[in-house]
Motif scaffolding. Sequence first.
Motif, PDB file in Angstrom:
ATOM      1  N   ASP A 398       0.836  -1.205   0.000  1.00 21.05           N
ATOM      2  CA  ASP A 398       0.000   0.000   0.000  1.00 21.05           C
ATOM      3  C   ASP A 398       0.870   1.254   0.000  1.00 21.05           C
ATOM      4  OD1 ASP A 398      -2.315  -1.437  -0.040  1.00 21.05           O
ATOM      5  OD2 ASP A 398      -2.703  -1.288   2.106  1.00 21.05           O
ATOM      6  N   ARG A 403      -1.504   3.873  -2.006  1.00 19.24           N
ATOM      7  CA  ARG A 403      -2.940   3.610  -1.902  1.00 19.24           C
ATOM      8  C   ARG A 403      -3.520   4.311  -0.689  1.00 19.24           C
ATOM      9  NH1 ARG A 403      -1.086  -1.959  -2.730  1.00 19.24           N
ATOM     10  NH2 ARG A 403      -1.096  -2.386  -4.977  1.00 19.24           N
ATOM     11  N   ARG A 409     -12.614   4.246  -0.400  1.00 17.33           N
ATOM     12  CA  ARG A 409     -12.703   3.543  -1.686  1.00 17.33           C
ATOM     13  C   ARG A 409     -11.387   3.705  -2.434  1.00 17.33           C
ATOM     14  NH1 ARG A 409     -17.692   5.512  -5.027  1.00 17.33           N
ATOM     15  NH2 ARG A 409     -16.562   4.233  -6.545  1.00 17.33           N
ATOM     16  N   ARG A 410     -10.972   2.628  -3.078  1.00 15.34           N
ATOM     17  CA  ARG A 410      -9.707   2.661  -3.803  1.00 15.34           C
ATOM     18  C   ARG A 410      -9.890   2.551  -5.316  1.00 15.34           C
ATOM     19  NH1 ARG A 410      -5.425  -0.958  -0.294  1.00 15.34           N
ATOM     20  NH2 ARG A 410      -5.526   0.271   1.619  1.00 15.34           N
ATOM     21  N   ASP A 411     -11.128   2.616  -5.770  1.00 13.57           N
ATOM     22  CA  ASP A 411     -11.393   2.410  -7.199  1.00 13.57           C
ATOM     23  C   ASP A 411     -11.641   3.706  -7.950  1.00 13.57           C
ATOM     24  OD1 ASP A 411     -13.763   3.038  -5.984  1.00 13.57           O
ATOM     25  OD2 ASP A 411     -14.925   1.408  -6.882  1.00 13.57           O
ATOM     26  N   GLN A 412     -11.364   4.833  -7.306  1.00 14.64           N
ATOM     27  CA  GLN A 412     -11.595   6.110  -7.969  1.00 14.64           C
ATOM     28  C   GLN A 412     -10.396   6.467  -8.858  1.00 14.64           C
ATOM     29  OE1 GLN A 412     -13.432   9.145  -5.309  1.00 14.64           O
ATOM     30  NE2 GLN A 412     -13.162   7.591  -3.716  1.00 14.64           N
ATOM     31  N   PRO A 413     -10.663   6.969 -10.056  1.00 18.56           N
ATOM     32  CA  PRO A 413      -9.581   7.242 -11.015  1.00 18.56           C
ATOM     33  C   PRO A 413      -8.485   8.138 -10.455  1.00 18.56           C
ATOM     34  CG  PRO A 413     -11.711   7.393 -12.095  1.00 18.56           C
ATOM     35  CD  PRO A 413     -11.988   7.230 -10.631  1.00 18.56           C
ATOM     36  N   GLN A 415      -7.448   8.439  -7.470  1.00 15.69           N
ATOM     37  CA  GLN A 415      -6.610   7.705  -6.530  1.00 15.69           C
ATOM     38  C   GLN A 415      -5.717   6.710  -7.266  1.00 15.69           C
ATOM     39  OE1 GLN A 415      -9.616   6.086  -3.968  1.00 15.69           O
ATOM     40  NE2 GLN A 415      -9.515   7.805  -2.540  1.00 15.69           N
ATOM     41  N   GLN A 416      -6.270   6.044  -8.246  1.00 11.15           N
ATOM     42  CA  GLN A 416      -5.504   5.048  -8.983  1.00 11.15           C
ATOM     43  C   GLN A 416      -4.408   5.678  -9.827  1.00 11.15           C
ATOM     44  OE1 GLN A 416      -8.588   2.978 -11.099  1.00 11.15           O
ATOM     45  NE2 GLN A 416      -8.942   1.536  -9.426  1.00 11.15           N
TER      46      GLN A 416
END
Length: 525
Positions: A398, A403, A409-413, A415-416
């Motif tokens: 991480d 991360r 939430r970790r699936d947001q653009p 953040q990625q």
Amino acid sequence: MSRGFDPVSTSGKRLAPHERVQLLVVGAGPAGCAAALEAVRLGLKVALVDENPVDPASMGLEVPFHFGGRMSGAVRNRNAMTEAIVANDPALGEAFEAGVDVRLGVAVWSLVAPRPGVAWVGRRAAGLSDGDKSWFCDFDAAILATGRRDVGVAFPGWNLPGVMGATAAYHLLRRYDALEGRRFVILGSGREATALAEALRSTGRIVAAIVEAARDAIDCVGCARLAASGVKILGGSMIRRALGRDGVEGASIIRLDDPQSETTIACDTIVLATGAAPAVELFDIAGAVIVFRSKSGGHVPLVDPDGRTTEPMLFGAGDCTGIKADHAHAAGAEGVRAARAAASALAAGPDVSWAKPVIEATTAEQTPSPRLLWARAARLVAEADTHVCQCEEVSLDDLLGVRPPNYLRRDQPAQQARDLASLANEGRINQDQVKRLTRAGMGPCQGRRCREQIGAALAEATGAAVSAIPLPSYRAPVRPLPLAAFADESEQPAMAEHWETWFGIKSQLIPFWEPLPAMDEERGL
């Protein structure tokens, strides 16, 4: 956008010191005791404070060292521990006899002096606490001899009771006489590791193995002596996992050149002796310039040969200004020099200009840095749930993947899109930036266990030198304090006058004491 200081948030605030001392010495190790004794000999009135004996609750929080739950029940008896500390340190007895005001069990959690942002304090002062109450103490000069702390290394199971730091082990063994554990594995092979191994063996304890990431032992002579007496010396190796359910029961060890080879050694305690870092928090909070020196253990306050820092009337001595190979003798000599310099500065008076130490040209960093070797070894054995930052439960993956915390939430653009490569493209990697994105090092320990290993992991992953990773920020109090310790403190009415204003602020970017631009007002921002 304004970048100034809030002119009203400290309106009417006043520092109310409860006492005043001429010379405050923080830390009663070899450097602090030597400084206090020399200062008294020179005619100064000296208060020597040391946080030992540490409250058992603080020990459970790994303060000030990584105790790993290996303190015996004896530490609950504060009077007995105080007697043990004095009995095991003749210099403390000398200080008592010489007229030094010795205060054990008193922690310094902050140092303040008038400067931008804290101009309201008006004077140099230290925040002190005995665990039950907190107060400020004015001082004319201070010598910090705050010593060292252990550098952590993460591996699966390093959060188990029984994994502890070398400095904590030494304090419990020699100062407290309250170390539990009978069979030890020591990670690291430097002088600190071999000296601890000899000390453990002298008390009848068993040192089963010394494990070193480098191919050759660091303290070759000491390791050869231990090997001759039956201690296994495992070079080019790493602890694969600490074994046990409710505490350490053994260590699984691999060779770094052959990760499939695995050896299990029974033990009840694993000691981390992979390196030490100077305890610089009080220097940094006081505003002293901090520099990086690889051979001194990392970040250290900038001092001259007599221990003068860049802050007037603030001096340093001992391991906090750089880790010493010949710890006791060299630290004591530094303490004496600092005391003489402090006496000279006090005699000259506050109006004499302060000769600040000069930042000299730095030498090339040692390559490969020992911390990078341990970071590489830790990365090899890391698992998904191996938390490099135990407080915030941040894994190495991480951290290096930048991360966000688990509860987001970790699936947001957006953040990625963030990773070490993208951060590096924007400039050098900054540990504070990574901390804000991942929370690594943002826990209640303020990075005491993970600060250096996070920096080394970031350096190793990006190919940077350890010295290129800036020191992350932290703030007072540098020791956890119960809210009850501040129960007698109250804010001035003038401060509370503006509190409600912040709740109705129209913009987080423009402070309320400055007018908003006309177009922003029209938009209702």
